[in-house]
Design an enzyme around this catalytic site. Structure first.
Site, mmCIF file in Angstrom:
data_model
loop_
_atom_site.group_PDB
_atom_site.id
_atom_site.type_symbol
_atom_site.label_atom_id
_atom_site.label_comp_id
_atom_site.label_asym_id
_atom_site.label_seq_id
_atom_site.Cartn_x
_atom_site.Cartn_y
_atom_site.Cartn_z
ATOM 1 N N ASP A 12 0.803 -1.236 0.000
ATOM 2 C CA ASP A 12 0.000 0.000 0.000
ATOM 3 C C ASP A 12 0.832 1.280 0.000
ATOM 4 O O ASP A 12 0.408 2.295 0.568
ATOM 5 C CB ASP A 12 -0.964 0.015 1.194
ATOM 6 C CG ASP A 12 -2.068 -1.022 1.068
ATOM 7 O OD1 ASP A 12 -2.421 -1.366 -0.079
ATOM 8 O OD2 ASP A 12 -2.564 -1.492 2.106
ATOM 9 N N GLY A 14 1.671 2.581 -2.933
ATOM 10 C CA GLY A 14 1.288 3.233 -4.176
ATOM 11 C C GLY A 14 1.900 2.637 -5.427
ATOM 12 O O GLY A 14 1.994 3.309 -6.455
ATOM 13 N N LYS A 15 2.275 1.369 -5.376
ATOM 14 C CA LYS A 15 2.889 0.736 -6.553
ATOM 15 C C LYS A 15 1.945 0.735 -7.753
ATOM 16 O O LYS A 15 2.364 0.987 -8.882
ATOM 17 C CB LYS A 15 3.310 -0.703 -6.215
ATOM 18 C CG LYS A 15 4.416 -0.818 -5.183
ATOM 19 C CD LYS A 15 4.861 -2.255 -5.006
ATOM 20 C CE LYS A 15 3.758 -3.170 -4.501
ATOM 21 N NZ LYS A 15 3.299 -2.814 -3.130
ATOM 22 N N ILE A 17 -0.596 2.758 -8.338
ATOM 23 C CA ILE A 17 -0.752 4.135 -8.813
ATOM 24 C C ILE A 17 0.422 4.513 -9.707
ATOM 25 O O ILE A 17 0.246 5.070 -10.798
ATOM 26 C CB ILE A 17 -0.865 5.107 -7.621
ATOM 27 C CG1 ILE A 17 -2.214 4.941 -6.930
ATOM 28 C CG2 ILE A 17 -0.667 6.553 -8.066
ATOM 29 C CD1 ILE A 17 -2.367 5.774 -5.671
ATOM 30 N N LYS A 37 1.111 -7.734 -13.550
ATOM 31 C CA LYS A 37 1.084 -8.030 -12.116
ATOM 32 C C LYS A 37 1.275 -9.538 -11.972
ATOM 33 O O LYS A 37 0.334 -10.312 -12.143
ATOM 34 C CB LYS A 37 -0.253 -7.593 -11.511
ATOM 35 C CG LYS A 37 -0.353 -7.764 -10.014
ATOM 36 C CD LYS A 37 0.353 -6.655 -9.268
ATOM 37 C CE LYS A 37 0.122 -6.786 -7.763
ATOM 38 N NZ LYS A 37 0.702 -5.657 -7.011
ATOM 39 N N THR A 41 -3.611 -10.352 -5.096
ATOM 40 C CA THR A 41 -4.504 -10.978 -4.125
ATOM 41 C C THR A 41 -5.594 -9.992 -3.724
ATOM 42 O O THR A 41 -5.434 -8.785 -3.861
ATOM 43 C CB THR A 41 -3.744 -11.422 -2.864
ATOM 44 O OG1 THR A 41 -3.239 -10.264 -2.181
ATOM 45 C CG2 THR A 41 -2.587 -12.352 -3.202
ATOM 46 N N ASP A 54 -5.808 -3.973 -8.748
ATOM 47 C CA ASP A 54 -4.619 -3.599 -9.517
ATOM 48 C C ASP A 54 -4.881 -3.619 -11.021
ATOM 49 O O ASP A 54 -4.699 -2.613 -11.714
ATOM 50 C CB ASP A 54 -3.447 -4.515 -9.170
ATOM 51 C CG ASP A 54 -3.033 -4.399 -7.716
ATOM 52 O OD1 ASP A 54 -3.371 -3.391 -7.085
ATOM 53 O OD2 ASP A 54 -2.363 -5.318 -7.215
ATOM 54 N N ALA A 117 4.437 -7.310 -5.576
ATOM 55 C CA ALA A 117 3.356 -7.526 -4.608
ATOM 56 C C ALA A 117 3.932 -7.324 -3.216
ATOM 57 O O ALA A 117 4.852 -8.036 -2.815
ATOM 58 C CB ALA A 117 2.781 -8.935 -4.751
ATOM 59 N N GLY A 118 3.405 -6.343 -2.484
ATOM 60 C CA GLY A 118 3.938 -6.076 -1.154
ATOM 61 C C GLY A 118 5.357 -5.532 -1.226
ATOM 62 O O GLY A 118 5.712 -4.789 -2.133
#
Length: 234
Positions: A12, A14-15, A17, A37, A41, A54, A117-118
């Site tokens: 979270d 902002g990847k 975005i 991606k 999840t 996403d 992711a994360g």
């Protein structure tokens, strides 16, 4: 142009975005872009319609028609770490398959923007032996790092940079996301750039995601680094 990853210091940050923004800015230059991606999840249900945030954002803001089959490797319903979300559905993430997909996309598009992711060390298997960072290393692609501007970002960003550089991963630049213009945030940005004087872009805090369409980062040193790598510009 160069294919690259968009990675973050955490979840979270902002990847998505940033991935979407870079996709749009590069599309405006006439390049064929595919955001990818590898693992997403957290399925969302809305009025009998289900989607993943996403890839839905990619599609909503893209200036080109995107091939849905090329945008994602694995999707899992639970909003959790990929290894756990996959386990809940009795699946395993095939890393070799992801790498083959990325290679195929590189041969098919001007630019592939692979979104992590994360954070870097999120595990992809239940044995916790393979992480997102391992996939990035194997892909041999550079990264754009997304970080926050708020309290704690100096430590998170420097740790992430250390992990990337210790594995000889080329960092194309840094995106500082969510800036409100406070003195503390400006000092955070300045301090990080003192440690790592890389090309960068600053994205203001968005009150609504629709404001993304009005953001322009083509004047930034980060965008110059990305687009300047295209031999067609020389």
């Amino acid at each position: 142009m160069q294919h690259f990853w968009v990675v973050g210091t955490d979840t979270d940050v902002g990847k998505t975005i940033v991935t979407t923004l870079l996709m749009c800015q590069l599309q405006r230059l006439g390049l064929e872009i595919i955001p990818f991606k590898p693992v997403q999840t957290g399925e969302i249900y809305d009025n009998l319609h289900s989607y993943y945030a996403d890839t839905a954002m990619y599609e909503k803001y893209s200036l080109q028609v995107l091939n849905k089959e090329h945008m994602n490797g694995y999707s899992f319903k639970e909003a959790a770490s990929p290894h756990f979300a996959a386990q809940l559905e009795g699946q395993q993430i095939d890393v070799e398959n992801l790498l083959q997909r990325i290679q195929f996309l590189q041969e098919s598009y001007d630019v592939v923007i692979a979104e992590g992711a994360g954070g870097l060390f999120v595990p992809l298997d239940v044995q916790q032996s393979i992480t997102l960072l391992d996939v990035i290393v194997s892909s041999k692609l550079p990264v754009v790092l997304v970080t926050r501007t708020t309290l704690g970002t100096i430590n998170h960003t420097l740790l992430t940079m250390e992990a990337l550089q210790s594995r000889q991963i080329d960092v194309l630049g840094i995106v500082f996301n969510g800036d409100t213009g406070s003195m503390m945030e400006q000092d955070n940005i300045h301090t990080i750039l003192q440690y790592h004087p890389l090309p960068y872009a600053i994205i203001p805090r968005l009150q609504d995601i629709s404001e993304l369409a009005n953001i322009n980062i083509t004047h930034t040193t980060l965008f110059e680094r990305l687009y300047g790598n295209d031999p067609r510009n020389n």
